[in-house]
Design an enzyme around this catalytic site. Structure first.
Site, mmCIF file in Angstrom:
data_model
loop_
_atom_site.group_PDB
_atom_site.id
_atom_site.type_symbol
_atom_site.label_atom_id
_atom_site.label_comp_id
_atom_site.label_asym_id
_atom_site.label_seq_id
_atom_site.Cartn_x
_atom_site.Cartn_y
_atom_site.Cartn_z
ATOM 1 C CE LYS A 1 4.156 -1.972 1.516
ATOM 2 N NZ LYS A 1 2.991 -1.559 2.231
ATOM 3 N NE ARG B 1 1.353 8.322 -0.282
ATOM 4 C CZ ARG B 1 1.560 7.065 -0.237
ATOM 5 N NH1 ARG B 1 2.881 6.816 0.212
ATOM 6 N NH2 ARG B 1 0.941 5.974 -0.938
ATOM 7 N NE ARG C 1 -3.230 3.772 -0.594
ATOM 8 C CZ ARG C 1 -2.419 4.500 0.253
ATOM 9 N NH1 ARG C 1 -3.125 5.398 1.156
ATOM 10 N NH2 ARG C 1 -1.242 3.887 0.499
ATOM 11 N NE ARG D 1 1.503 7.067 3.916
ATOM 12 C CZ ARG D 1 1.717 6.076 3.418
ATOM 13 N NH1 ARG D 1 2.744 5.085 3.532
ATOM 14 N NH2 ARG D 1 1.047 5.578 2.463
ATOM 15 N NE ARG E 1 0.439 -1.797 -4.016
ATOM 16 C CZ ARG E 1 1.160 -0.894 -3.454
ATOM 17 N NH1 ARG E 1 2.461 -0.722 -3.893
ATOM 18 N NH2 ARG E 1 0.852 -0.017 -2.549
HETATM 19 P P1 ADP Z 1 1.504 2.422 0.277
HETATM 20 O O1 ADP Z 1 2.892 1.727 0.589
HETATM 21 O O2 ADP Z 1 1.196 3.194 1.311
HETATM 22 O O3 ADP Z 1 0.520 1.389 -0.450
HETATM 23 P P2 ADP Z 1 2.659 2.960 -2.189
HETATM 24 O O4 ADP Z 1 3.681 4.192 -2.174
HETATM 25 O O5 ADP Z 1 3.686 1.863 -2.305
HETATM 26 O O6 ADP Z 1 1.838 3.125 -1.103
HETATM 27 O O7 ADP Z 1 1.882 2.993 -3.523
HETATM 28 C C1 ADP Z 1 1.126 4.135 -3.895
HETATM 29 C C2 ADP Z 1 0.149 3.981 -5.078
HETATM 30 O O8 ADP Z 1 1.298 3.675 -6.295
HETATM 31 C C3 ADP Z 1 -0.505 2.706 -5.124
HETATM 32 O O9 ADP Z 1 -1.625 2.946 -4.432
HETATM 33 C C4 ADP Z 1 -0.550 2.412 -6.634
HETATM 34 O O10 ADP Z 1 -1.546 3.498 -7.061
HETATM 35 C C5 ADP Z 1 0.738 2.810 -7.130
HETATM 36 N N1 ADP Z 1 1.565 1.632 -6.900
HETATM 37 C C6 ADP Z 1 2.499 1.263 -6.300
HETATM 38 N N2 ADP Z 1 2.929 0.314 -6.624
HETATM 39 C C7 ADP Z 1 2.236 -0.314 -7.625
HETATM 40 C C8 ADP Z 1 2.297 -1.762 -8.070
HETATM 41 N N3 ADP Z 1 3.253 -2.703 -7.786
HETATM 42 N N4 ADP Z 1 1.494 -2.015 -8.923
HETATM 43 C C9 ADP Z 1 0.355 -1.045 -9.286
HETATM 44 N N5 ADP Z 1 0.333 0.186 -8.866
HETATM 45 C C10 ADP Z 1 1.211 0.254 -7.876
HETATM 46 P P1 ADP Z 2 3.870 1.455 3.764
HETATM 47 O O1 ADP Z 2 5.350 1.773 3.177
HETATM 48 O O2 ADP Z 2 3.916 0.093 4.172
HETATM 49 O O3 ADP Z 2 2.883 2.149 3.344
HETATM 50 P P2 ADP Z 2 5.189 3.578 6.009
HETATM 51 O O4 ADP Z 2 6.454 3.011 6.236
HETATM 52 O O5 ADP Z 2 4.644 4.640 5.047
HETATM 53 O O6 ADP Z 2 3.890 2.279 5.268
HETATM 54 O O7 ADP Z 2 4.301 3.741 7.280
HETATM 55 C C1 ADP Z 2 2.967 4.191 7.357
HETATM 56 C C2 ADP Z 2 2.835 5.332 8.445
HETATM 57 O O8 ADP Z 2 3.228 4.709 9.824
HETATM 58 C C3 ADP Z 2 4.009 6.280 8.514
HETATM 59 O O9 ADP Z 2 3.281 7.584 9.043
HETATM 60 C C4 ADP Z 2 5.054 5.940 9.423
HETATM 61 O O10 ADP Z 2 5.654 6.869 10.252
HETATM 62 C C5 ADP Z 2 4.276 5.181 10.482
HETATM 63 N N1 ADP Z 2 4.836 3.791 11.085
HETATM 64 C C6 ADP Z 2 5.886 3.128 10.253
HETATM 65 N N2 ADP Z 2 6.170 2.235 10.969
HETATM 66 C C7 ADP Z 2 5.744 2.289 12.242
HETATM 67 C C8 ADP Z 2 5.953 1.578 13.351
HETATM 68 N N3 ADP Z 2 6.569 0.421 13.510
HETATM 69 N N4 ADP Z 2 4.989 2.026 14.507
HETATM 70 C C9 ADP Z 2 4.455 3.125 14.563
HETATM 71 N N5 ADP Z 2 4.200 3.841 13.484
HETATM 72 C C10 ADP Z 2 4.888 3.413 12.135
#
Ligand code: ADP
Ligand code: ADP
Length: 208
Positions: free
Chosen positions: A13, A155, A166, A122, A88
């Site tokens: 995303k 992270r 998660r 990542r 979420r």
């Molecule tokens: P990812 O896309 O890898 O799941 P994010 O960067 O979106 O991670 O979120 C990291 C953390 O931030 C989540 O695991 C949660 O602890 C917190 N977080 C993010 N967005 C929300 C939300 N909408 N509600 C509650 N906690 C959130």
């Molecule tokens: P989210 O925001 O949904 O948690 P990220 O954009 O941070 O996801 O992507 C998670 C991991 O996967 C990162 O290390 C990113 O570089 C990799 N990634 C994202 N999109 C792709 C894709 N289309 N193909 C392969 N790897 C990807």
């Protein structure tokens, strides 16, 4: 364009939002980035949520909703936005509906093995939030951000135990939003297993 990006952690995303924001000329609002920014700056909010993020649990709804409500009132969000990682929970989705209308909700679809591969590889630049993958999107120099030259980190919540938690939190609290938005006629499913440019193109075509 007022968009929500929905999908499991690691689906890509943030990666697609960083590209799509330039396509549409709208801000990328990531609640995870906003929380991490507060943690880095040691604000009251940051101190409160630090251990919650490290464990991969959800920040309480009222805290998260208040933060988003404030962010959506800023000038740059008046012409549209990409909300990445919010809502979420159903309670967050109901609160969002009272703040703004949405044009579409993009659901990033990816199987569990691919999710774990993406999360465990990542790496991020702490100061800019720029995201890499050790195999799929490596930096030019291993372990170093392409633009700032700073070291990349993993992270805390991308370590094995937090990843497992998660994914459980996603299934229990966030996956029900798929049906919630499908019922409201807003959902667009996107195959997130393709390359980032292919995912972006498929999404832009689907949103026309
Ligand atoms: P990812 O896309 O890898 O799941 P994010 O960067 O979106 O991670 O979120 C990291 C953390 O931030 C989540 O695991 C949660 O602890 C917190 N977080 C993010 N967005 C929300 C939300 N909408 N509600 C509650 N906690 C959130
Ligand atoms: P989210 O925001 O949904 O948690 P990220 O954009 O941070 O996801 O992507 C998670 C991991 O996967 C990162 O290390 C990113 O570089 C990799 N990634 C994202 N999109 C792709 C894709 N289309 N193909 C392969 N790897 C990807």
């Amino acid at each position: 364009m007022r968009l929500v990006f929905l999908g499991p952690p690691g689906a890509g995303k943030g990666t697609i939002a960083a590209k799509a924001k330039d396509v549409y000329g709208i801000p990328h609002i990531s609640t995870g980035d906003l929380f991490r920014e507060n943690i880095k700056n040691e604000t009251g909010l940051g101190v409160r949520v630090k251990s919650i993020l490290a464990a991969g649990d959800l920040v309480p709804d009222e805290v998260t909703i208040a933060m988003v409500d404030q962010r959506l009132k800023e000038d740059d969000a008046q012409g549209g936005f990409i909300l990445d990682g919010f809502p979420r929970t159903i309670a967050q989705a109901d609160a969002l509906a009272s703040m703004t209308d949405l044009d579409r909700v993009v659901n990033f679809v990816l199987d569990k093995e691919a999710i774990v591969r993406r999360l465990s590889g990542r790496r991020v630049c702490k100061s800019t939030g720029r995201t890499y993958h050790i195999l799929y999107n490596p930096p030019k120099v291993e372990g170093i951000d392409d633009e700032t030259g700073e070291p990349l980190i993993q992270r805390d919540d991308d370590k094995e135990e937090a990843i497992r938690n998660r994914l459980e939190v996603y299934e229990a609290s966030t996956a029900p939003l798929i049906a919630y938005y499908r019922d409201r006629g807003l959902l667009v499913d996107i195959d997130a297993s393709l390359s980032p440019d292919e995912v972006l193109k498929a999404m832009v075509d689907a949103l026309k």
